[in-house]
Design an enzyme around this catalytic site. Sequence first.
Site, short mmCIF file in Angstrom:
data_model
loop_
_atom_site.label_atom_id
_atom_site.label_comp_id
_atom_site.label_asym_id
_atom_site.label_seq_id
_atom_site.Cartn_x
_atom_site.Cartn_y
_atom_site.Cartn_z
N ARG A 145 0.84 -1.21 0.00
CA ARG A 145 0.00 0.00 0.00
C ARG A 145 0.87 1.25 0.00
O ARG A 145 1.88 1.32 0.72
CB ARG A 145 -0.95 0.00 1.21
CG ARG A 145 -1.97 -1.11 1.11
CD ARG A 145 -3.09 -1.03 2.13
NE ARG A 145 -3.83 -2.29 2.08
CZ ARG A 145 -4.78 -2.57 1.17
NH1 ARG A 145 -5.13 -1.66 0.29
NH2 ARG A 145 -5.38 -3.75 1.18
N ASP A 146 0.45 2.22 -0.83
CA ASP A 146 1.17 3.50 -0.91
C ASP A 146 1.06 4.24 0.42
O ASP A 146 0.01 4.27 1.06
CB ASP A 146 0.56 4.34 -2.04
CG ASP A 146 1.46 5.50 -2.43
OD1 ASP A 146 2.04 5.47 -3.52
OD2 ASP A 146 1.57 6.47 -1.62
N ILE A 147 2.15 4.86 0.82
CA ILE A 147 2.20 5.55 2.10
C ILE A 147 1.34 6.82 2.09
O ILE A 147 0.90 7.28 3.14
CB ILE A 147 3.67 5.86 2.48
CG1 ILE A 147 3.85 6.03 3.98
CG2 ILE A 147 4.22 7.06 1.72
CD1 ILE A 147 5.30 6.02 4.43
N ASN A 172 4.93 6.28 -13.72
CA ASN A 172 5.56 7.58 -13.95
C ASN A 172 7.02 7.38 -14.36
O ASN A 172 7.67 6.45 -13.88
CB ASN A 172 5.49 8.43 -12.69
CG ASN A 172 4.07 8.78 -12.31
OD1 ASN A 172 3.24 9.04 -13.17
ND2 ASN A 172 3.76 8.77 -11.03
N VAL A 187 10.24 7.97 -6.79
CA VAL A 187 11.09 6.86 -6.34
C VAL A 187 11.63 6.17 -7.58
O VAL A 187 10.86 5.68 -8.42
CB VAL A 187 10.32 5.88 -5.44
CG1 VAL A 187 11.22 4.73 -5.02
CG2 VAL A 187 9.75 6.59 -4.21
N HIS A 242 7.79 1.20 -10.85
CA HIS A 242 6.62 0.67 -10.16
C HIS A 242 5.36 1.07 -10.86
O HIS A 242 5.32 2.09 -11.55
CB HIS A 242 6.58 1.15 -8.70
CG HIS A 242 6.72 2.64 -8.56
ND1 HIS A 242 7.93 3.27 -8.61
CD2 HIS A 242 5.79 3.61 -8.38
CE1 HIS A 242 7.76 4.58 -8.47
NE2 HIS A 242 6.46 4.81 -8.33
N HIS A 259 1.35 1.99 -10.17
CA HIS A 259 0.32 2.33 -9.18
C HIS A 259 -0.99 1.68 -9.62
O HIS A 259 -1.35 1.77 -10.79
CB HIS A 259 0.05 3.84 -9.14
CG HIS A 259 1.22 4.69 -8.75
ND1 HIS A 259 1.26 5.38 -7.55
CD2 HIS A 259 2.37 5.00 -9.39
CE1 HIS A 259 2.39 6.08 -7.48
NE2 HIS A 259 3.08 5.87 -8.59
P1 DGP Z 1 6.07 7.95 -8.08
O1 DGP Z 1 5.73 9.42 -8.04
O2 DGP Z 1 5.39 7.26 -9.24
O3 DGP Z 1 7.56 7.69 -8.00
O4 DGP Z 1 5.39 7.32 -6.79
C1 DGP Z 1 6.06 7.05 -5.61
C2 DGP Z 1 5.03 6.64 -4.59
O5 DGP Z 1 5.69 5.94 -3.56
C3 DGP Z 1 4.30 7.80 -3.92
O6 DGP Z 1 2.90 7.70 -4.22
C4 DGP Z 1 4.55 7.62 -2.43
C5 DGP Z 1 5.07 6.22 -2.33
N1 DGP Z 1 6.08 6.03 -1.32
C6 DGP Z 1 7.24 6.74 -1.18
N2 DGP Z 1 7.95 6.29 -0.14
C7 DGP Z 1 7.23 5.24 0.38
C8 DGP Z 1 7.46 4.36 1.47
O7 DGP Z 1 8.44 4.42 2.20
N3 DGP Z 1 6.49 3.43 1.71
C9 DGP Z 1 5.37 3.31 0.93
N4 DGP Z 1 4.48 2.36 1.26
N5 DGP Z 1 5.13 4.13 -0.11
C10 DGP Z 1 6.06 5.07 -0.38
#
Ligand code: DGP
Length: 117
Positions: free
Chosen positions: A30-32, A88, A97, A101, A103
């Site tokens: 799950r996204d944070i 992205n 990041v 990945h 979403h």
């Molecule tokens: P992007 O912009 O496509 O690189 O999306 C990166 C996503 O990663 C963003 O929606 C927040 C998520 N994210 C960043 N750090 C962490 C983390 O430490 N844990 C989790 N679960 N999600 C994270």
Amino acid sequence: MPQDTIFSKIIRREAPADIVYQDELVTAFRDIHPQAPTHILIVPNKPIPTVNEVEPEDELMLGRLFTVAQRIARAEGIADSGYRLLVNCNRDGGQEVYHLHMHIVGGRPLGPMLQRG
Ligand code: DGP
């Protein structure tokens, strides 16, 4: 080797995350900062920084992102109502990041794909 990101640590279970699926090719958690009731990231276990570094040998692994997305959508109850899959790339794509990945976002009407302007 590409630089380690937080996602590699999550995949190796060295950093905490709500992991909903993991196999030999991909990990989903799950996204944070969720943008919708369901917001899950599906990440290849191999640390590819962006779409630009994808190799032909990665095709099987990247196909797995879609079959796992389908499985997660069913498990989350959003397969029929619908959802959005997003990848992205680099600065203009809004990538934060640098570990490729996908979403999966859903659970509410998501509106138009892009803001105007
Ligand atoms: P992007 O912009 O496509 O690189 O999306 C990166 C996503 O990663 C963003 O929606 C927040 C998520 N994210 C960043 N750090 C962490 C983390 O430490 N844990 C989790 N679960 N999600 C994270």
